[in-house]
Enzyme design. Structure first.
Site, PDB file in Angstrom:
ATOM      1  N   HIS A   6       0.825  -1.223   0.000  1.00 28.13           N
ATOM      2  CA  HIS A   6       0.000   0.000   0.000  1.00 28.13           C
ATOM      3  C   HIS A   6       0.854   1.266   0.000  1.00 28.13           C
ATOM      4  CE1 HIS A   6       0.261   0.066   4.540  1.00 28.13           C
ATOM      5  NE2 HIS A   6       0.165   1.366   4.330  1.00 28.13           N
ATOM      6  N   ASP A  43       0.058  -7.634   1.801  1.00 28.25           N
ATOM      7  CA  ASP A  43       0.527  -6.244   1.712  1.00 28.25           C
ATOM      8  C   ASP A  43       2.054  -6.204   1.724  1.00 28.25           C
ATOM      9  OD1 ASP A  43       0.568  -3.499   1.731  1.00 28.25           O
ATOM     10  OD2 ASP A  43      -0.112  -3.280   3.819  1.00 28.25           O
ATOM     11  N   SER A  49       4.212   2.509   8.283  1.00 29.34           N
ATOM     12  CA  SER A  49       3.831   1.441   7.365  1.00 29.34           C
ATOM     13  C   SER A  49       4.975   1.002   6.481  1.00 29.34           C
ATOM     14  CB  SER A  49       2.729   1.920   6.424  1.00 29.34           C
ATOM     15  OG  SER A  49       1.495   1.779   7.027  1.00 29.34           O
ATOM     16  N   GLY A  50       5.003  -0.298   6.209  1.00 31.38           N
ATOM     17  CA  GLY A  50       6.033  -0.838   5.329  1.00 31.38           C
ATOM     18  C   GLY A  50       7.320  -1.171   6.056  1.00 31.38           C
TER      19      GLY A  50
HETATM   20  N1  ARG Z   1      -1.001   2.259   7.428  1.00 32.12           N
HETATM   21  C1  ARG Z   1      -0.323   3.228   8.244  1.00 32.12           C
HETATM   22  C2  ARG Z   1       0.755   3.954   7.426  1.00 32.12           C
HETATM   23  O1  ARG Z   1       0.610   4.103   6.245  1.00 32.12           O
HETATM   24  C3  ARG Z   1       0.261   2.652   9.517  1.00 32.12           C
HETATM   25  C4  ARG Z   1      -0.338   1.381   9.958  1.00 32.12           C
HETATM   26  C5  ARG Z   1       0.086   0.910  11.279  1.00 32.12           C
HETATM   27  N2  ARG Z   1      -0.829   1.379  12.278  1.00 32.12           N
HETATM   28  C6  ARG Z   1      -0.911   0.855  13.478  1.00 32.12           C
HETATM   29  N3  ARG Z   1      -1.739   1.355  14.323  1.00 32.12           N
HETATM   30  N4  ARG Z   1      -0.190  -0.187  13.801  1.00 32.12           N
HETATM   31  O2  ARG Z   1       1.727   4.482   7.933  1.00 32.12           O
END
Ligand code: ARG
Length: 247
Positions: free
Chosen positions: A49, A99, A197-198
């Site tokens: 993503h 993902d 993320s990632g």
């Molecule tokens: N999807 C989010 C990003 O793009 C972070 C996801 C992790 N969130 C969490 N509460 N563990 O940075």
């Protein structure tokens, strides 16, 4: 308590040398968007993503970085442009299943104190109950500030059943498929957040080496009770990863 990554602390310099800042062109500069992890001299891994719908030339990887605002670190960072993005063919942009994406650089990096690849786990490694470390430059709290330096947080890895039960106790019906692995505490307080993320979730192997067992994928808010962070389960994808990065 002062929140970091969320609930963690500032990392020591050179401690997580596979950590990469994935930067996307925005406005007139490349800005930190996501984490990524170094796999070898030519390849990094991140969440699908983070790069879905992007062209390779819209992404730059910054390796060996620690504090974005300092230019006097003893080992300077290195940037690499991307030659190819390989998104997992079953990535589902709605559920975030599968993902993960592999990024191949134009030019290999040479390894040094601040640039070292992570090991992959064995496909059958079971990590539930182990302590994991999660690192990133993401927010220090939900809606909180972005730190200049790399942060880390340790927390236990959950079984998928424990994870589903926590979400359902919080009022969410979530099926956590085996392509995911969750980590966190029942009462919250420790988590990744936006901008992480990632990036990697790692555990220490029996011989002291660190292994990549998760990629930061999603969560509901950050560090809320009964809403653990959800990660791409790397053991499910080791064969796919190996096939591509050995090309
Ligand atoms: N999807 C989010 C990003 O793009 C972070 C996801 C992790 N969130 C969490 N509460 N563990 O940075």
């Amino acid at each position: 308590m002062m929140a970091r990554i969320v609930g963690g602390r500032k990392s020591h310099y050179l401690r997580w040398p596979w950590m990469i800042s994935l930067r996307r062109y925005e406005g007139k500069a490349f800005k930190h968007k996501c984490g990524a992890t170094l796999l070898n001299q030519l390849w990094a891994i991140t969440a699908a993503h983070c790069v879905d719908g992007k062209m390779p030339n819209e992404v730059v990887l910054r390796l060996g970085e620690y504090n974005f605002h300092r230019m006097d670190e003893s080992h300077p960072h290195v940037e690499r442009r991307i030659y190819m993005i390989v998104i997992h063919p079953q990535f589902d942009a709605v559920t975030y299943e599968n993902d993960l994406a592999l990024l191949r650089f134009y030019e290999p990096v040479s390894l040094r104190a601040n640039i070292v690849p992570i090991c992959l786990p064995k496909p059958l490694d079971d990590v539930a109950g182990r302590m994991a470390v999660v690192t990133g430059w993401g927010r220090l709290a939900e809606e909180g500030e972005l730190p200049g330096s790399l942060h880390e947080v340790s927390m236990p890895i959950l079984t998928n059943k424990e994870c589903e039960e926590m979400y359902s106790a919080a009022g969410y019906v979530e099926t956590i498929r085996d392509v995911f692995v969750c980590a966190g505490l029942l009462n919250g307080g420790l988590d990744a957040c936006e901008g992480d993320s990632g990036g990697p979730m790692v555990v220490r192997g029996t011989r002291g080496q660190w292994k990549l067992v998760g990629l930061i994928s999603w969560g509901m808010g950050c560090a809320a009770p009964k809403q653990p962070g959800v990660y791409t389960r790397i053991t499910k994808f080791v064969d796919w990863i190996d096939d591509i990065i050995s090309l």
